[in-house]
Design an enzyme around this catalytic site. Structure first.
Site, PDB file in Angstrom:
ATOM      1  N   GLU A  15       5.199 -14.725   7.497  1.00  0.00           N
ATOM      2  CA  GLU A  15       5.498 -13.270   7.540  1.00  0.00           C
ATOM      3  C   GLU A  15       6.423 -12.869   6.399  1.00  0.00           C
ATOM      4  O   GLU A  15       6.281 -11.724   5.957  1.00  0.00           O
ATOM      5  CB  GLU A  15       6.107 -12.908   8.895  1.00  0.00           C
ATOM      6  CG  GLU A  15       5.141 -13.052  10.054  1.00  0.00           C
ATOM      7  CD  GLU A  15       4.797 -14.515  10.380  1.00  0.00           C
ATOM      8  OE1 GLU A  15       5.676 -15.375  10.191  1.00  0.00           O
ATOM      9  OE2 GLU A  15       3.670 -14.778  10.791  1.00  0.00           O
ATOM     10  N   ASP A  60       1.753 -16.917  18.714  1.00  0.00           N
ATOM     11  CA  ASP A  60       2.425 -17.588  19.837  1.00  0.00           C
ATOM     12  C   ASP A  60       2.318 -16.795  21.133  1.00  0.00           C
ATOM     13  O   ASP A  60       3.271 -16.130  21.552  1.00  0.00           O
ATOM     14  CB  ASP A  60       3.897 -17.824  19.493  1.00  0.00           C
ATOM     15  CG  ASP A  60       4.043 -18.761  18.307  1.00  0.00           C
ATOM     16  OD1 ASP A  60       3.038 -19.382  17.913  1.00  0.00           O
ATOM     17  OD2 ASP A  60       5.152 -18.861  17.762  1.00  0.00           O
ATOM     18  N   ASP A  97       1.247 -21.385   8.258  1.00  0.00           N
ATOM     19  CA  ASP A  97       2.025 -20.774   9.342  1.00  0.00           C
ATOM     20  C   ASP A  97       3.292 -20.123   8.777  1.00  0.00           C
ATOM     21  O   ASP A  97       3.611 -20.278   7.593  1.00  0.00           O
ATOM     22  CB  ASP A  97       2.382 -21.885  10.356  1.00  0.00           C
ATOM     23  CG  ASP A  97       2.938 -21.324  11.651  1.00  0.00           C
ATOM     24  OD1 ASP A  97       2.716 -20.142  11.942  1.00  0.00           O
ATOM     25  OD2 ASP A  97       3.624 -22.079  12.378  1.00  0.00           O
TER      26      ASP A  97
HETATM   27  C1  GLC Z   1       4.979 -21.446  15.101  1.00  0.00           C
HETATM   28  C2  GLC Z   1       3.466 -21.405  15.209  1.00  0.00           C
HETATM   29  C3  GLC Z   1       2.998 -22.415  16.228  1.00  0.00           C
HETATM   30  C4  GLC Z   1       3.518 -23.792  15.846  1.00  0.00           C
HETATM   31  C5  GLC Z   1       5.027 -23.773  15.725  1.00  0.00           C
HETATM   32  C6  GLC Z   1       5.586 -25.086  15.216  1.00  0.00           C
HETATM   33  O1  GLC Z   1       5.561 -20.991  16.272  1.00  0.00           O
HETATM   34  O2  GLC Z   1       3.000 -20.126  15.503  1.00  0.00           O
HETATM   35  O3  GLC Z   1       1.596 -22.407  16.328  1.00  0.00           O
HETATM   36  O4  GLC Z   1       3.126 -24.720  16.785  1.00  0.00           O
HETATM   37  O5  GLC Z   1       5.424 -22.749  14.824  1.00  0.00           O
HETATM   38  O6  GLC Z   1       5.088 -25.374  13.960  1.00  0.00           O
END
Ligand code: GLC
Length: 727
Positions: free
Chosen positions: A324, A436, A321
């Site tokens: 970017e 998200d 995650d």
């Molecule tokens: C980011 C991710 C999401 C995750 C959050 C906390 O917003 O896109 O899926 O739950 O971080 O880790």
């Protein structure tokens, strides 16, 4: 000036300057012969020192497809898209950039061609926004590779694109099962509770995620032993129940003395550096962090080795995650904020002015372009490159680190590997989810569009956060989204911290029962989904396709909320609030309608081509099986692999002849590439009031365990003939 090289009969590369080697293309370009080329077919070119512009005049009926993870309609005309990977948690229609960068478009009209721009920093596609008839593509550089696919057919363009960039990722078969996640499963106890609840309530489940809450102070590759005292025990216990645990991994390494990842990274100079060659500092979940320099192969190897703590526990995948990379703030930006606040305080500013100065300063804090311009990567040959110039590659390179490592850590096992940010090439090794979203009805439509446009980019295994990530979801929304989710290859209910819980039991008894049937339906479809997925990869053809990719005709081009899931099934999800049905267009052939609630109930109706209003109560999903094509079902199970698939149900409307090639393999390894797979070729021939069946088995490695097939074959009047066959 461009140089031109022939890549295949239909694909040419146009190169300008000295492009960065992104890794998107799998072909060895070192040996291609270039010739000078004053022009690129179809396009006017305008260049100056800073940018390259490609201009194309569209015809009125031209449709533009592709561009992957972007908002707006499936036909991309009428909007501006920016490719500069961005962590934007509010996907409102005006947004130009999201997490991934997929500069591949398909023009479908009088002339047809595909265009892929292999360039890893900002690109703008203005598709008939500024001027309704013109496409203007701006690349902020003169060092770039442009691939032009000169094919008449959309599907051939995509095949050529895959020949260039590689075939899509194949996850393990269990990754087609249902998955549950939530940011705020705060403890091992909670994760175990959720997993057990699924089993208790007889709702199938294959995967549960641990979000950042499992980490110690959000430090990547650590576990909070107070809240997750026996993470490894949890992984093992849940594995016994057929449930896999997948952890989230974030790139930012917390700056904390004594923390091994930080110490190793610092000692070996594995972090991105600022202009003074000091480790660059940016804040993400753990507070101040350093970013690993994934563009360097030593760093990728080092990072990859860290995944061992998980694979040693029996973990079979990872969820990458924030790559970017997302930046919450940098010390420089905060300093600038304070300066702005000082400025805002100045006496002569009136209150309104003060406020807008403050608001502006705050808005510019996260993901600031100046911050991306202020750090550097050290490439393998020692050169330093500014991050901004290669920004869109960070997620790809982080995921490459994971993918390469997992090949060694889990030899010959297919991992479930997800990334948030992506660039072409990532589709070979992993896939992406849609980031998200919100618990908004509008975002179901975004989900439906993205399934189709991401499939065009090779992200076959994709899906949205089912139920919506941000905001509170109503039971109706979650039900309808769970239904759409049956047709998201990546089928995961996920929600954010502080939102209304949205696991199936969080509402009322009726909602729970509907959701159970819905998830079971997904498992009933497993033999079809897996066969079709594997076949799509083999054929280099999107697994999910817009109607216009299968049927000619003007109307098909306008329909974006119905799609083909594999080659037999058209899905028309209900995606609006309080709707008890929906309008559906049935193109070209006859269709066998199954407004599905559960596997066990199959009331089918035959429709001729045309426009219809199809009723669908809250528990029902409008599905349509294409004439002379077949759907393959099995009895649902609690998790993929719980039982061997020994019985199949073959359902279809056969007016002449239908052939289905059912595929299976071990679902876990890459042995299919060595020929370890089996086929059942099922042929149905219509005979006046009956049908004839022929089944041929080609299964040298004994991969197919099916011993009984139930046929339910309909004729044009909707009469069904049922037969069983032992094989
Ligand atoms: C980011 C991710 C999401 C995750 C959050 C906390 O917003 O896109 O899926 O739950 O971080 O880790």
């Amino acid at each position: 000036m461009f140089k031109k090289a022939q890549i295949s009969a239909q694909t040419h590369l146009y190169r300008s300057g000295e492009p960065f080697k992104t890794g998107a293309v799998i072909l060895d370009l070192s040996k291609v012969n270039f010739q000078d080329s004053p022009r690129i077919p179809y396009f006017e070119i305008e260049t100056n020192d800073k940018e390259t512009n490609l201009i194309y005049k569209m015809q009125e009926d031209d449709v533009v497809y592709g561009l992957g993870e972007t908002l707006g309609a499936l036909n991309k005309r009428g909007k501006i898209y920016q490719f500069y990977a961005t962590d934007d948690p509010l996907h409102t229609p005006d947004k130009k950039a999201l997490y991934g960068s997929h500069p591949f478009m398909i023009l479908d009209g009088e002339k047809s061609f595909g265009l892929f721009i292999d360039y890893p920093s900002e690109i703008i596609f203005d598709i008939g926004f500024t001027h309704k008839d013109y496409i203007k593509i701006t690349i902020f550089s003169k060092d770039l590779d442009i691939y032009l696919f000169e094919c008449d057919e959309k599907l051939t363009i995509i095949k050529e694109y895959f020949a260039l960039t590689g075939k899509p990722y194949i996850p393990p078969k269990w990754a087609f099962g249902f998955q549950q996640s939530r940011w705020s499963y705060f403890s091992e106890e909670e994760v175990r509770y959720v997993a057990n609840k699924y089993r208790e309530l007889d709702i199938p489940l294959d995967v549960i995620y641990t979000d950042i809450d499992y980490m110690d102070g959000y430090k990547v590759f650590t576990i909070n032993r107070e809240t997750f005292p026996n993470y490894e025990g949890m992984v093992k216990d849940l594995a016994q129940k057929g449930i896999k645990v997948i952890p989230i991994i974030d790139p930012g390494v917390k700056i904390e003395e004594g923390y091994h990842v930080y110490e190793e990274g610092k000692m070996n100079k594995y972090f991105c550096v600022d202009k003074n060659r000091e480790d660059f500092v940016a804040a993400v979940w753990p507070g101040l962090t350093h970013f690993p320099d994934f563009l360097n192969s030593d760093v990728r190897k080092w990072w990859g080795r860290q995944y061992k703590i998980f694979t040693d526990m029996g973990i079979k995948g990872v969820w990458n995650d924030m790559n970017e990379p997302s930046i919450f703030y940098t010390p420089t930006r905060v300093q600038k904020l304070f300066e702005s606040l000082e400025k805002a305080k100045v006496e002569e500013n009136e209150l309104g002015q003060k406020l807008s100065l403050i608001q502006e300063a705050i808005k510019n804090i996260p993901n600031n372009r100046e911050d991306y311009k202020s750090f550097y990567h050290k490439l393998d040959d020692g050169t330093l490159i500014n991050h901004d110039l290669v920004h869109n590659l960070y997620g790809l390179k982080m995921t490459e680190a994971a993918s390469e490592a997992l090949k060694t850590l889990l030899p010959n096992e297919r991992p479930l590997l997800l990334s948030r940010s992506s660039y072409p090439g990532l589709h070979r090794m992993a896939s992406i989810w849609m980031g998200d979203n919100m618990s908004w009805w509008e975002h179901m439509l975004v989900n439906i569009r993205l399934l189709q446009s991401l499939n065009m980019m090779g992200f076959f295994y994709t899906g949205a956060d089912i139920g919506g990530f941000g905001g509170d979801a109503s039971p109706e929304l979650v039900i309808r989204w769970m239904q759409l989710g049956v047709f998201n290859p990546f089928y995961r209910n996920h929600a954010a911290l502080n939102t209304r819980p949205q696991e199936p039991w969080q509402f009322d008894e009726e909602s729970l029962n509907i959701m159970r049937d819905t998830v079971r339906l997904r498992y009933a479809l497993l033999p079809y989904t897996y066969s079709e997925y594997m076949n799509s990869v083999k054929e280099s053809e999107p697994f999910i396709k817009p109607l216009s990719f299968v049927f000619d005709g003007k109307k098909e081009k306008d329909i974006e909320d119905q799609f083909m899931y594999g080659n037999s099934l058209m899905v028309a999800p209900v995606h609006e609030q309080n709707k008890k049905g929906r309008y559906v267009y049935l193109p070209d052939v006859k269709w066998l309608n199954w407004t599905a609630t559960k596997f066990e109930e199959r009331n089918m109706t035959v429709y001729k081509p045309g426009d219809y209003y199809i009723e669908a109560e809250l528990s029902q999903i409008p599905l349509f099986i294409k004439e002379n094509n077949l759907l393959v079902l099995t009895e649902p199970m609690n998790y993929v692999g719980e039982k061997e698939i020994t019985e199949l149900w073959i359902v279809g409307l056969v007016t002449s002849q239908a052939v289905y090639t059912y595929y299976d393999d071990d679902g876990l390894t890459y042995n299919f590439a060595k020929g370890e797979f089996g086929h059942l070729k099922i042929e149905i021939l219509k005979e006046s009031n009956d049908f004839k069946v022929q089944v041929e088995k080609e299964d040298p490695k004994n991969m197919i365990k099916v011993n009984k097939i139930h046929f339910e074959i309909y004729d044009e009047s909707g009469n069904v003939v049922k037969k069983d066959m032992i094989i």
